[in-house]
Design a protein around this motif. Structure first.
Motif, short mmCIF file in Angstrom:
data_model
loop_
_atom_site.label_atom_id
_atom_site.label_comp_id
_atom_site.label_asym_id
_atom_site.label_seq_id
_atom_site.Cartn_x
_atom_site.Cartn_y
_atom_site.Cartn_z
N MET A 1 10.74 24.41 25.94
CA MET A 1 12.07 24.00 25.30
C MET A 1 11.42 23.43 23.93
SD MET A 1 14.23 22.03 27.88
CE MET A 1 13.07 21.03 28.45
N ILE A 2 12.23 24.03 22.61
CA ILE A 2 11.97 23.26 21.68
C ILE A 2 13.07 22.16 21.57
CG2 ILE A 2 12.40 23.54 19.01
CD1 ILE A 2 11.19 26.39 19.33
N THR A 3 12.52 20.81 21.46
CA THR A 3 13.48 19.89 21.53
C THR A 3 13.48 18.83 20.58
OG1 THR A 3 12.65 19.55 24.01
CG2 THR A 3 13.82 17.68 23.22
N MET A 4 14.80 18.74 19.93
CA MET A 4 14.90 17.69 18.90
C MET A 4 14.82 16.24 19.30
SD MET A 4 16.03 18.38 15.65
CE MET A 4 17.20 17.76 14.29
N VAL A 5 14.16 15.57 18.45
CA VAL A 5 13.89 14.21 18.93
C VAL A 5 13.93 13.20 17.66
CG1 VAL A 5 12.57 14.75 21.31
CG2 VAL A 5 11.54 14.56 19.15
N LYS A 6 14.01 12.00 17.86
CA LYS A 6 13.85 11.07 16.86
C LYS A 6 12.48 10.32 16.86
CE LYS A 6 17.30 8.64 15.49
NZ LYS A 6 18.38 7.55 15.23
N THR A 7 11.57 10.26 16.03
CA THR A 7 10.39 9.96 16.00
C THR A 7 10.13 8.88 14.97
OG1 THR A 7 9.71 11.73 14.50
CG2 THR A 7 9.31 12.15 16.79
#
Length: 436
Positions: A193-199
């Protein structure tokens, strides 16, 4: 090509190079995919569970892939790329119109979403190691993938709201959060999965998000279950609810660089949105064919159904809408080729706002002509409607695209003294119309 790209936007002809390819695609769908789909759907009743394949179903898919590869029909979707056919977006549009007519066609040629967008991202920004581990098997059709962005607790149409966090600890990203409607994550062949996250929560808004590669079997990844659309779970592909509980992946799984999430999304979603629209028009063509066939083969009140009420006008309007949609999508695809994805975003939004809505109406009309059968499991129309209705949210809801278009139109008006003067001369000064 003309020095002025704008002058090239109306050249919507398919290239001579791609025409033989289109003929082979049509032949592959007619000779291989259409009979295979009948056999594939007949096996559904033998599935051991909703999110498994029945014995023989994957064999059918693999056989179609082998036939497509042997015919040179593979990875069309990557525009001007060494790893694909190297087609322009415009050429691919003509092919994708055909792919939308059969639900196995795209997968048989390794051109199915969400893999297409994920492969494009990995090809453009993946490291050599990421490409070897994930892009290579995706391009070979050996695995499938998902794109995890949408979240249940925030308005995800504004990606700045994404709340799933990723914190760097001792060389690993630790991910916590929840996603839903993650298409394709139910397929047992889905491995990444390509996963959108807050880094980077303290960075400027458009630099807070990143995208990270998360193998679906990583400890802490919990697939809660499928989200239904009008009662359909779309198994085994699925649109899954997923929880991330202290999911740890290597620091090297970051795509491109920290804070590049929005830029990657634009890279991915421009082509992805237009691909959906291309295939949708194929689905609308299929719905129109089903509508006409039903109308010609059933009678009521002493007439063929096609001759009752406004059904002939309905068919006419459907044909007009399909042709108009084709022109819009071809223009958007051409704009991407000539202007680039960023500058073509207005045309992409026009197609995205127009096509799923019009396709839903055509499929709805086809269901009406079919009567009760049209909304039943005996007809493909209800599933077709579900997929098209979903696209009015996928890759951005209608309202977002209309806002993009209207904002550009407003800015163009405000920048044009000539347009403002013309408007005032008609409505604002009384020069043409007398008022009290």
């Amino acid at each position: 090509m003309s020095e002025d790209p704008q002058s090239e936007l109306n050249n919507l002809a398919m290239s001579d190079k791609a025409r033989p390819l289109l003929d082979k695609v049509i032949k592959h769908i007619r000779d291989n995919c259409d009979p295979a789909l009948v056999e594939y759907e007949a096996l559904d009743a033998k599935k051991p569970s909703r999110f498994e394949y029945a014995p023989g179903q994957l064999d059918i898919i693999e056989d179609l892939k082998d036939k497509a590869r042997a015919a040179g029909l593979w990875n069309f979707f990557l525009p001007n790329a060494e790893t694909g056919e190297g087609l322009s977006n415009l050429d691919y549009a003509y092919i994708a119109f055909e792919l939308g007519k059969n639900s196995l066609a795209s997968q048989s040629m390794n051109c199915a979403a969400p893999d297409t967008g994920n492969m494009e991202v990995l090809e453009r920004v993946g490291t050599p190691e990421q490409k070897e581990q994930w892009l290579k098997p995706l391009l070979e059709g050996k695995i499938r993938s998902a794109f995890a962005m949408t979240e249940p607790d925030v308005a995800s149409s504004d990606a700045k709201n994404i709340g799933t966090t990723a914190v760097l600890e001792n060389g690993e990203w630790v991910i916590n959060g929840e996603k839903y409607y993650i298409s394709g994550a139910g397929d047992p062949r889905c491995k990444i999965m390509i996963t959108m996250v807050k880094t980077s929560p303290d960075a400027e808004p458009f630099r807070q998000q990143s995208q990270i590669l998360v193998p679906i079997d990583t400890p802490g990844v919990e697939i809660v279950g499928p989200m239904n659309v009008f009662g359909h779970d779309d198994a085994p592909h699925g649109h899954m609810q997923i929880r991330f509980k202290n999911v740890r992946v290597p620091e090297s799984n970051m795509l491109w660089a920290e804070g590049k999430g929005f830029e990657i999304s634009q890279l991915r979603l421009g082509p992805g949105r237009i691909h959906h629209c291309m295939r949708s028009i194929g689905a609308a063509e299929k719905a129109l064919d089903l509508m006409i066939h039903r109308g010609l083969t059933r009678e009521a009140f002493g007439k063929k159904i096609i001759d009752l009420g406004k059904n002939m006008e309905t068919i006419s309007r459907s044909r007009i809408e399909i042709d108009a949609m084709r022109l819009m999508v071809l223009k958007a695809a051409r704009a991407m080729d000539v202007l680039g994805n960023k500058e073509a975003r207005i045309w992409v939004s026009k197609a995205k706002a127009m096509v799923p809505e019009k396709c839903c109406k055509i499929i709805d009309d086809a269901m009406q002509v079919h009567g009760a059968t049209g909304i039943s499991q005996w007809s493909p129309l209800s599933a077709m409607y579900m997929k098209q209705r979903t696209l009015r949210f996928a890759d951005g809801p209608d309202e977002v695209h209309h806002h993009v278009i209207a904002r550009a139109e407003r800015q163009a008006f405000e920048a044009s003294n000539e347009r403002q003067d013309a408007a005032r001369s008609v409505t604002g000064t009384g020069q043409m119309f007398e008022g009290p």
